[in-house]
Each structure stands twice: as C-alpha cells, then as structure tokens.
Design an enzyme around this catalytic site. Structure first.
Site, PDB file in Angstrom:
ATOM      1  N   TYR A 119      18.502  41.694  31.175  1.00  8.58           N
ATOM      2  CA  TYR A 119      19.890  41.920  30.757  1.00  8.58           C
ATOM      3  C   TYR A 119      20.060  42.003  29.242  1.00  8.58           C
ATOM      4  CZ  TYR A 119      21.633  41.386  35.532  1.00  8.58           C
ATOM      5  OH  TYR A 119      21.891  41.558  36.866  1.00  8.58           O
ATOM      6  N   ASP A 223      21.848  36.151  38.572  1.00  7.12           N
ATOM      7  CA  ASP A 223      23.062  36.918  38.813  1.00  7.12           C
ATOM      8  C   ASP A 223      23.170  37.269  40.297  1.00  7.12           C
ATOM      9  OD1 ASP A 223      25.336  38.290  38.240  1.00  7.12           O
ATOM     10  OD2 ASP A 223      24.350  40.053  37.397  1.00  7.12           O
ATOM     11  N   ASP A 227      25.723  35.432  43.618  1.00  5.65           N
ATOM     12  CA  ASP A 227      26.642  36.110  44.535  1.00  5.65           C
ATOM     13  C   ASP A 227      26.197  35.941  45.985  1.00  5.65           C
ATOM     14  OD1 ASP A 227      28.042  36.879  42.302  1.00  5.65           O
ATOM     15  OD2 ASP A 227      28.480  38.878  43.074  1.00  5.65           O
TER      16      ASP A 227
END
Ligand code: ATP
Length: 327
Positions: A119, A223, A227
């Site tokens: 990222y 990340d 979720d």
C-alpha cells in the site's frame, strides 16, 4: 488531563458523535474536549477539507475522535493518519447478541500494520502491458507492530496472538515478518503464539473463528482480513476502528457519512460509541469500556435499537437506552 480533539465531520458523523460524547460524559474522566472541523461542509465554506488549525489541534492532542467525512474522506482522514504517523490499525470483530451473524461468541482483534507493504503505492508501468508494484516490509515496522499486538493482548487479558503471512511464497518479505513476530513472541511467555499462511488463516476464520484472539498481519492482508472478519460477525454496522501511533491516535467508525439517512436522526450510534470505548481501552480505562460494551449489548438484545438493527428508535432514544443500561 487528556485533550481529545473531536471532529464530528459530515452527515451522520455529527449525530453519532453526539451520542458517543453523551456516553463518555456519563463517567468522570480526566478528558477535555476540543471541537474541530473538517470534511465536505468545511471544504465548501473554507476551501480546505482539513484546515491547518484542525491539523494543528490534532497534532497537539492525546487522541482524535472522528465521526465521518463524505467525498473529502481521502483529504481528511487518510491525510490525518499519515500526518499523525499512526502505524497500527486496529479493527475488532465481535459478535453482539441480537445482531444477525454467522456465528456466536466471536471476539477477535485485528492488528494491521499501517505504514508499508504493497500500500505504499510504489507502482510502475515498465512498458505497455507490463506493470509492477514494490512490497516493502522492514524489520523495524514488523517489530513495532508485533510488540503492539502482544502489548494489546496483555492489556486486554487475551490469550493468543496469531500472525498471518505467506512466507512459503514471499520468502523474503513475509519471511522477515514471520521471523520477527516469532522472535517478539518469546518476550511474552504469558501469551500463546502461532502463525498461519494467510490463505489457510482465512479458511480457519470462516470455519472456526474461535481459534483466533488477536491477529497481527501486514498492511494489505490486514485490510482484507478485517473486512472478512467484519462479515463473520454481521457486517460493518457495529464496526469501530483505531489508528495508533507513538504519540497520536485516531478513533473512528468504519462507516462513512451515510448521506442517505443524514439529518433523519436514525443513524445507529454503536460503531461511534465502540470507537470511543477503544479510546478508553487505549488509555487504560478497560473497566469503563467493558461497562459501556455491556450496556450496548443489553440495549441491542432488548431490541431498543435504530431501524438498521430492526428497532424503531431514533439515535437519541437508543443513546438514552444505553445510558440507562450503564447502571
Ligand atoms: P460515504 O461516502 O461517506 O462513505 P456511503 O453512503 O458511501 O458514505 P456509508 O456511510 O458507510 O457509505 O453507508 C453505507 C450504507 O450503510 C448506507 O446505506 C448507510 O445509510 C448505511 N449506514 C452506514 N452507517 C450507518 C449507521 N451508523 N446507521 C445506519 N445506517 C448506516
């Protein structure tokens, strides 16, 4: 006295922030609150989504409580995380009685490294049809996040830390991360440690989430896994988060400004309230945080909720119920 900068922001941010502050003010805490502005409305009025004086206030604070930003989220919250050097992103995934979920009694905290990995945005087009991205994993950042995960486990009296990686394929980057986690684990004999490959870890999360307690992992895996875990416990409706740095911290619900329901007074305040309880835990007020969580759980179990959770109460009324249940 800890200075808390409060940024309600846009849309339902204002409504849910009001609830969280009412809950915090039910306790005698050594906090002073300073309100600051940011977001779409601020940008429209001043030309800046994150005005300099807001940024300065955040830099001089013990913690930031953040509601939501609409279209300008990247200019506000993404910039704030960077400016305040928050290296750890914490996302709990906990089931609440009365909220529909795949399983009962899941209680996992995901500790995600927030500063490096894929990222970083180091992506290049080599030539037409060929692109590459650079994945940076350092010993320093890995050690910092691993220590953070173990300290959190100690503080919250949790039993196990699990590292997720893919060291069989990404031998250098994930190999370094895994080895550092293993090394750091030796300093915490009270806490069990194990590690899984990320793919196997995802399968175990879905089939047997109870084997996890604290998960520590690299930025992109974190990340995705946060979720996935939110899905296991019933979605993003009750999902809080924290961004923690050496000197600064930001606590925010995972949801956004929800323009479709903003101003109607029906926003569910739970994620914002749980973000505030994360702040309390961060500052060592574990018992007060747990008391608030229990009151929230009781409120939800009694069906005294906003419409998104099946009830018919307003944000204010649900907050009143939670405050009643604090006793
Ligand atoms: P933004 O652009 O600010 O991210 P969004 O609408 O794209 O806004 P969310 O704010 O996360 O994204 O909202 C997604 C959906 O979930 C919307 O239908 C919204 O009404 C609902 N929602 C989000 N948060 C809440 C909440 N606290 N209470 C009730 N419904 C919510």
């Amino acid at each position: 006295m800890k200075k808390i900068v409060v940024i309600p922001g846009d849309g339902i941010g204002k409504e849910v922030m009001n609830s969280a502050l009412r809950i915090l003010e039910s306790f005698d805490l050594p906090f002073s609150y300073e309100f600051a502005e940011a977001g779409d409305e601020t940008k429209e009025r001043t030309g800046h989504a994150l005005p300099e004086d807001t940024l300065e206030a955040c830099k001089n604070s013990s913690a930031v409580l953040f509601g939501a930003a609409g279209e300008s989220a990247a200019e506000v919250i993404v910039r704030l995380r960077r400016e305040l050097s928050t290296f750890a992103n914490i996302r709990p995934a906990k089931t609440f009685k009365g909220v529909k979920s795949l399983y009962d009694d899941v209680d996992i905290v995901i500790v995600r490294e927030n500063t490096e990995c894929l990222y970083l945005g180091l992506e290049f087009e080599i030539n037409s049809g060929v692109t590459e991205a650079i994945r940076v994993i350092t010993e320093k950042a890995s050690e910092k996040i691993a220590k953070f995960a173990f300290e959190l486990a100690m503080r919250e009296k949790r039993r196990r830390v699990t590292a997720l990686h893919k060291a069989n394929v990404m031998k250098k980057t994930c190999g370094l991360f895994r080895d550092v986690c293993r090394r750091v684990s030796k300093n915490y004999p009270e806490i069990e440690f194990n590690d899984y490959y990320i793919d196997a870890g995802c399968m175990y999360l879905v089939l047997d989430p109870w084997r996890f307690d604290v998960i520590v992992t690299t930025n992109m895996f974190g990340d995705i896994v946060s979720d996935l875990s939110a899905g296991i416990v019933g979605g993003l409706g009750l999902a809080p988060s924290a961004n923690i740095g050496d000197e600064h911290s930001i606590f925010e619900p995972v949801h956004g400004s929800a323009p479709d329901i903003a101003g109607k007074g029906i926003a569910n305040p739970s994620a914002m309230i749980l973000s505030a309880t994360m702040m309390l835990k961060h500052f060592g007020y574990l018992n007060i945080a747990l008391k608030i969580e229990r009151a929230l759980e009781k409120t939800i179990t009694n069906g005294k909720t906003t419409p998104d959770l099946g009830g018919n109460l307003s944000t204010e009324e649900m907050t009143d119920e939670i405050i009643k249940n604090l006793d």
